[in-house]
Write an enzyme that holds these catalytic residues in place. Sequence first.
Site, PDB file in Angstrom:
ATOM      1  N   HIS A  24      56.021  22.521  77.779  1.00  0.00           N
ATOM      2  CA  HIS A  24      56.382  21.334  76.990  1.00  0.00           C
ATOM      3  C   HIS A  24      55.048  20.673  76.668  1.00  0.00           C
ATOM      4  O   HIS A  24      54.562  19.806  77.383  1.00  0.00           O
ATOM      5  CB  HIS A  24      57.281  20.401  77.809  1.00  0.00           C
ATOM      6  CG  HIS A  24      57.515  19.062  77.155  1.00  0.00           C
ATOM      7  ND1 HIS A  24      58.006  18.924  75.882  1.00  0.00           N
ATOM      8  CD2 HIS A  24      57.309  17.800  77.606  1.00  0.00           C
ATOM      9  CE1 HIS A  24      58.104  17.632  75.578  1.00  0.00           C
ATOM     10  NE2 HIS A  24      57.670  16.937  76.618  1.00  0.00           N
TER      11      HIS A  24
ATOM     12  N   ASP B 230      61.957  19.303  72.419  1.00  0.00           N
ATOM     13  CA  ASP B 230      61.175  20.036  71.414  1.00  0.00           C
ATOM     14  C   ASP B 230      62.093  20.915  70.557  1.00  0.00           C
ATOM     15  O   ASP B 230      61.932  21.005  69.339  1.00  0.00           O
ATOM     16  CB  ASP B 230      60.125  20.932  72.084  1.00  0.00           C
ATOM     17  CG  ASP B 230      59.336  20.206  73.146  1.00  0.00           C
ATOM     18  OD1 ASP B 230      58.149  19.931  72.925  1.00  0.00           O
ATOM     19  OD2 ASP B 230      59.916  19.900  74.207  1.00  0.00           O
TER      20      ASP B 230
ATOM     21  N   ARG C 258      63.883  18.784  68.102  1.00  0.00           N
ATOM     22  CA  ARG C 258      62.988  18.461  66.976  1.00  0.00           C
ATOM     23  C   ARG C 258      62.905  19.648  66.019  1.00  0.00           C
ATOM     24  O   ARG C 258      62.939  19.486  64.801  1.00  0.00           O
ATOM     25  CB  ARG C 258      61.578  18.139  67.510  1.00  0.00           C
ATOM     26  CG  ARG C 258      61.468  16.822  68.252  1.00  0.00           C
ATOM     27  CD  ARG C 258      60.112  16.690  68.957  1.00  0.00           C
ATOM     28  NE  ARG C 258      59.951  15.359  69.541  1.00  0.00           N
ATOM     29  CZ  ARG C 258      59.201  15.090  70.599  1.00  0.00           C
ATOM     30  NH1 ARG C 258      58.546  16.065  71.223  1.00  0.00           N
ATOM     31  NH2 ARG C 258      59.106  13.854  71.054  1.00  0.00           N
TER      32      ARG C 258
ATOM     33  N   ARG D 286      49.353  16.099  77.536  1.00  0.00           N
ATOM     34  CA  ARG D 286      50.241  15.959  78.696  1.00  0.00           C
ATOM     35  C   ARG D 286      49.574  16.474  79.969  1.00  0.00           C
ATOM     36  O   ARG D 286      49.776  15.938  81.045  1.00  0.00           O
ATOM     37  CB  ARG D 286      51.560  16.698  78.439  1.00  0.00           C
ATOM     38  CG  ARG D 286      52.410  16.048  77.350  1.00  0.00           C
ATOM     39  CD  ARG D 286      53.731  16.772  77.175  1.00  0.00           C
ATOM     40  NE  ARG D 286      54.552  16.177  76.130  1.00  0.00           N
ATOM     41  CZ  ARG D 286      54.652  16.658  74.894  1.00  0.00           C
ATOM     42  NH1 ARG D 286      53.970  17.719  74.544  1.00  0.00           N
ATOM     43  NH2 ARG D 286      55.439  16.074  74.011  1.00  0.00           N
TER      44      ARG D 286
END
Length: 317
Positions: free
Chosen positions: A179, A152, A155, A92
């Site tokens: 993140h 996240d 998850r 990212r």
Amino acid sequence: MTEHPAGKVSIVGMGSVGTAIAYACLIRGSAGALALYDTNLKKVRAEVLDLNHGSQFVPHCTVTGADQVDVTAGSAIVVVTAGAKQHPGQSRLELAATNVAMAQQLTPQLLEQSPRAVIVFVTNPVDIVTFAAAKAVDAPPGRIFGSGTVLDSSRFRFLIGQRAGVAVGNVHGFIVGEHGDSEISLWSSVSIGGVPAEQFRAQGAPVFDETIRARISAEVVNAAYEIIEGKGATNLAIGLSTARIIEAVLGNQHRVLPVSTVQRGTYEITDVALSLPTLISAAGAGDVLQVPLAVNELLGLQASAATLRKAQESLQL
């Protein structure tokens, strides 16, 4: 353009993520009006038509769209998903420069159209982009924040619930920090139906030993890479989690969500945007909760902050 009584939500960028957010909002009845903004007029018109054609089957919501920023005027919330997207194998943080420049240019324009709006960034790398956007304007603290580790954490809870054989709604736990690859799982505060993870047993045996905890944490970090490799983008779950953030703001719910904000001293972290459990209301992101951390969690969080600060410095932020 008049403000919709139930709250107007604008979505900037009609790629797979922006479209999924619009669809999730429509189905869940998250907003009274949706305005879609993208520089590709044909694409935005097509998405508006497609969403409107399903209006018989969802709670009432007006859907409009255009390739001009003024379609977002009078928004209660603006969600930004626009930017270059993450490619297979790309971290990212590698996306940063392009998307930071976009955020710096776009944020003042959005606030000009909707001076009282809360702006939520979903564009990756979300922490760096959020920091750049917040620094680009003179908005009250918390009015600009990122979707952070809300997905996240979802998850994380899903994997814990699956392992424990318990509904995900009975699992509480947070992923904090970046993140991205340096994010931290707060195992010390995970609870499953009120039972701390380390004490949770099935048929007398502990379920979450060190190996299982490490495996679940790694799965959370790597989930996006696996999905991007398989289908090109993560979009459905981020659509749902962003709709949840929108509802917390529009409903003034005072809900605790791990969103990314510019930190102001929690755990002695300042001048970097990262995710910690934060109170979300109509004013945006409010107080950050200081969850008790194990020593390794605190050190991991501070290392995550250092990773992000280094990235910010490399972009002269």
